[in-house]
Design an enzyme around this catalytic site. Structure first.
Site, short mmCIF file in Angstrom:
data_model
loop_
_atom_site.label_atom_id
_atom_site.label_comp_id
_atom_site.label_asym_id
_atom_site.label_seq_id
_atom_site.Cartn_x
_atom_site.Cartn_y
_atom_site.Cartn_z
N ASP B 122 0.05 -8.03 4.50
CA ASP B 122 0.32 -8.13 3.08
C ASP B 122 1.84 -8.78 2.53
OD1 ASP B 122 -2.01 -7.17 3.22
OD2 ASP B 122 -1.49 -5.20 2.19
N LYS B 173 8.18 7.69 1.07
CA LYS B 173 8.12 7.88 -0.13
C LYS B 173 9.15 9.02 -0.90
CE LYS B 173 3.58 5.85 -0.57
NZ LYS B 173 2.55 5.85 0.55
N ASP B 229 5.20 -7.07 -1.17
CA ASP B 229 4.00 -6.58 -0.52
C ASP B 229 3.03 -6.90 -1.54
OD1 ASP B 229 1.82 -5.06 0.10
OD2 ASP B 229 2.59 -3.21 0.71
#
Lengths: 444, 373
Positions: B122, B173, B229
């Protein structure tokens, strides 16, 4: 009941008067922000001010020689308009009579009783200024004459139409004797269902009404000076036709109903103007098709594409690549650029609409400006077409949870909408310059 | 001369592209079409990566696929022939994560001792493969991971490394700010790394890289240009803008930008496209093959895929219009509206942030973002 059946003794000189009750500035607040710029009776639908539609209905009746417009708007707000339209109707005298305060329906008539009685009319027509429609005035006059001819003493003939059971409670509800059409019961906005026959706010009235109002006037005067009635913002001289005359008099048996299922609508909210606009345009289609755009073929490429019933003022400039209609009215000196699409809307005078813009279910106020590739759209609140006799829903501005109910979009006068934005279900007050998109908002 | 220089750096390097799964994040575009074949700037996403690899001298690419392999093989056959690149489809029968596919394709990757590229499918960026290889050979470790700077690192895997680029740790994250450098999804790995990976569902980010980092074998390579992305519609459009901007500033770009009346900024239009009069197209618009745009249309920040038709006086901002869609007149679409294949939008309809599934006809407005089944 036809005109040829006129009862003996009515003579050739028989005249009728018409009284149009337009109220005053405190009335018509639900018509804001449009009534901020112009008195509501002068608001144009189908290219013609609301009151002029009522005047035209009266002018159609051959016996009407004088139209009296009663209200408590300042004289200079109404009389210039009367002066403007007077030449259009040379056979009829049109005057504005200003009440000194809010006298209500019967109070106003009583105050100007000498003006109404002058010339000895056989009867007079009363029209509430906040309704629109295709009124069978001539038929109502004949109905009342025929009652007289048959020995009855009709005081008042009320124009009535059918409503749904649900909606009837928002109107004056009438119960009648089906055979004689005499009113047997009348109630204004009942809590529960009474009758689907509703009062249209259009009457034919006998001069015999004046002694009756006079009695009520005297009684109220006495009560007031005895301190038994208080003035809650309205004068003791304020007398309502429905509450003070019709309701108490149903027992007398001299009030009558005339039924019509022709077009009729209240014009109380700005939203209802879109509906009234459509109704009046449809009436032009039947009666005066020359008023509609697209009926003067042969202009070639200079006229825009028209769908359905559309009114375009002769001074408006609409680009030939536009697609207009159905049910659109475009006012004086409006300029509309290439590729604009308008449907179910009223565009008021001196407005500019730029290229490729779309306008649906919207009233665009005077002197407004809308940029390119914008979208100005409202949500119609039309009567349910699947329900016979359904009327326009006058939904409140706000939903129970405090959100704005989706309604037509209204741009007040001198509003500026930039290019490439969307204005959805919103009300924009006058002189506002928008800088972005809005939906479901009142923009102060 | 350039050619021989390139091949001297890249040598016989191979590449593996993690084509992977269903592309659910890019639905409704990917419901009936594998995501790598969705056109980004008028070229399938996968071809952006393949072209960059081929240009860098790579001649053998393993495509790690788990879904719709046949369709992709079919579609990419002529591409492979034209470009002289060998495409190997490595088909996983169960999801193997981001590392497992490397074990599955081991026999292709370790046929010689050269390092190989690994790419997440991606990713869109300048793909500076030659520079990356030079960096990799220079540090001598087992792996190189490209990193890029982002504004909101909390959505990504953050990479912490020293001034020489040696990776110290990973934070997936992170809630608190630790660094704005994130894993860009492009790697160079020595074939030795394959010894670290078993044939089972494994995450390369969580299970392989941390181990490599702790044995001081992983280095971070900082990407210089743009990066995105493009796996979901909002980022797809942002990536498109970055890509067009970057190519627009690149004097050696192969893209033929459209210019002329009614064109604003970077606009990529297939030669077969018909555009009517009084339109305003751009900035940042790509329009695919055989699209028809009628008069008076305004399009900004949109991807219009092949075979679609946009009716006159319509206005589109930040939308992806799928293949063979029919948009009516005076339509307004905005706020990352995505139309699947063969969607019909009636005249005068407004769509605000709608995700419309394929073969759907929209006859009334959608003024609040929602999915239209």
């Amino acid at each position: 009941m036809t005109a040829t059946d006129l009862p003996p003794g009515c003579g050739d000189q028989e005249i009728t008067k018409a009284v149009i009750l337009i109220g005053g500035p405190q009335k018509g607040t639900r018509f804001r922000p449009l009534s901020l710029d112009v008195p509501k009776p002068l608001f144009p639908v189908a290219g013609v001010p609301l009151i002029q539609h009522l005047i035209e209905a009266c002018v159609q009746v051959p016996s009407v020689k004088e139209i009296l417009i009663l209200g408590y708007f300042a004289s200079d707000e109404i009389t210039p308009f009367i002066g403007e339209i007077r030449p259009l109707y040379p056979t009829v005298r049109i005057r504005y009579l200003q009440e000194y305060t809010r006298l209500d329906t019967a109070g106003g008539i009583y105050h100007f009783r000498d003006q109404i009685k002058a010339g000895n009319p056989s009867s007079f027509i009363i029209i509430n200024g906040d309704v629109g429609g295709d009124f069978p005035l001539q038929e109502m006059l004949e109905f009342q004459s025929n009652l007289k001819a048959s020995g009855k003493t009709p005081l008042l003939t009320i124009l009535a139409t059918e409503a749904t059971r649900q909606q009837s409670v928002n109107y004056g509800c009438i119960v009648e004797n089906k055979e004689t059409h005499a009113v047997t019961h009348y109630v204004e906005k009942p809590e529960t269902f009474v009758s689907a026959t509703i009062n249209c706010g259009v009457y034919v009235c006998s001069l015999d009404i004046f002694p009756i109002i006079s009695k009520i006037y005297a009684t109220r005067q006495q009560l007031f000076y005895e301190g038994k009635i208080e003035e809650n913002g309205e004068t003791w001289e304020s007398i309502a036709l429905e509450r003070d005359i019709i309701m108490p008099l149903t027992a007398e048996g001299n009030l009558y109903v005339y039924h019509s299922n022709r077009m009729w609508s209240q014009v109380k909210t700005a939203g209802s103007a879109i509906y009234a606009n459509r109704q009046y345009l449809a009436m032009y289609r039947r009666r005066q098709p020359d008023r509609l755009a697209g009926c003067n073929k042969g202009k070639g490429d200079t006229t825009p594409r028209i769908l359905g019933d559309v009114y375009i003022h002769p001074s408006a400039q609409v680009h030939p690549s536009c697609l207009i209609g159905p049910n659109v009215s475009i006012g004086k000196n409006v300029t509309i650029g290439p590729g604009v699409r308008i449907r179910e809307s009223i565009v008021l005078g001196d407005t500019v609409i730029q290229d490729h813009t779309l306008i649906r279910y919207t009233i665009v106020g005077w002197n407004s400006y809308i940029g390119k590739w914008s979208r100005v759209e409202g949500t119609p609140c039309d009567p349910n077409p699947n329900k016979p006799f359904a009327k326009m829903e006058n939904v409140p501005l706000f939903h129970e949870d405090g959100k704005l109910n989706p309604s037509i979009t209204i741009l007040g006068c001198h509003v500026r909408v930039p290019s490439e934005v969307v204005v959805l279900n919103s009300i924009v007050l006058p002189y506002k310059e928008l800088s972005r998109s809005f939906s479901n908002e009142i923009i102060l | 001369m350039m050619k021989s220089e390139e091949s001297s750096i890249i040598g016989n390097m191979k590449a593996l592209i993690l084509v992977g799964g269903y592309g659910t994040r890019l639905r409704p575009l990917t419901l009936f079409r594998p995501k790598p074949l969705v056109e980004f700037a008028n070229k399938p996403i996968l071809e952006h990566q393949l072209d960059a690899l081929v240009d860098a001298g790579v001649r053998q690419v393993v495509l790690a696929v788990s879904y719709r392999a046949e369709e992709m093989e079919q579609e990419l056959k002529t591409y492979a022939e034209r470009k002289g690149v060998k495409l190997i489809f490595s088909h996983e029968t169960e999801p193997l994560g981001t590392a497992g596919p490397l074990a599955l394709a081991r026999k292709y990757l370790e046929s010689d001792s050269e390092p190989f590229f690994v790419l997440n499918s991606d990713i869109i960026c300048d793909f500076p493969f030659k520079d990356m290889v030079a960096f990799h050979k220079n540090h001598g470790g087992e792996g190189t991971i490209a990193v890029t700077k982002v504004e909101e690192p909390s959505k990504y895997g953050v990479v912490i490394y020293d001034e020489k680029g040696k990776v110290e740790s990973f934070m997936e994250k992170p809630q608190e700010f630790v660094s704005n450098k994130i894993n860009a999804g492009l790697y160079i790995l020595n074939s030795k790394v394959l010894d670290r990976i078993e044939l089972r569902p494994t995450s390369i980010e969580k299970e392989i890289f941390p181990v490599m980092a702790s044995s001081q074998q992983l280095y971070a390579y900082e990407l210089k240009g743009y990066w995105m992305d493009i796996g979901q519609p909002k980022d797809f459009l942002t990536g498109m803008c970055l890509y067009l901007q970057s190519e627009g500033q690149n004097s050696e770009t192969k893209l033929k930008f459209r210019a002329g009346a009614g064109i604003v900024g970077n606009v990529l239009v297939d030669e077969s496209v018909k555009i009517g009069s009084n339109c305003r197209i751009g900035p940042n618009v790509t329009i695919g093959k055989d699209v028809v745009i009628e008069d008076g249309v305004c399009i900004k920040r949109c991807t219009v895929l092949s075979g679609s038709k946009i009716g006159s006086h319509s206005w589109l901002d930040s939308c992806i219009v799928g293949w063979k869609c029919k948009i009516g007149q005076w339509v307004r679409m905005e706020n990352v509206t995505v139309l699947g294949e063969d969607v019909i939008v009636d005249d005068e309809v407004y769509i605000n942030g709608g995700k419309v599934l394929p073969h759907k006809a929209i006859s009334s407005s959608v003024s609040v973002p929602q999915i239209i089944m």
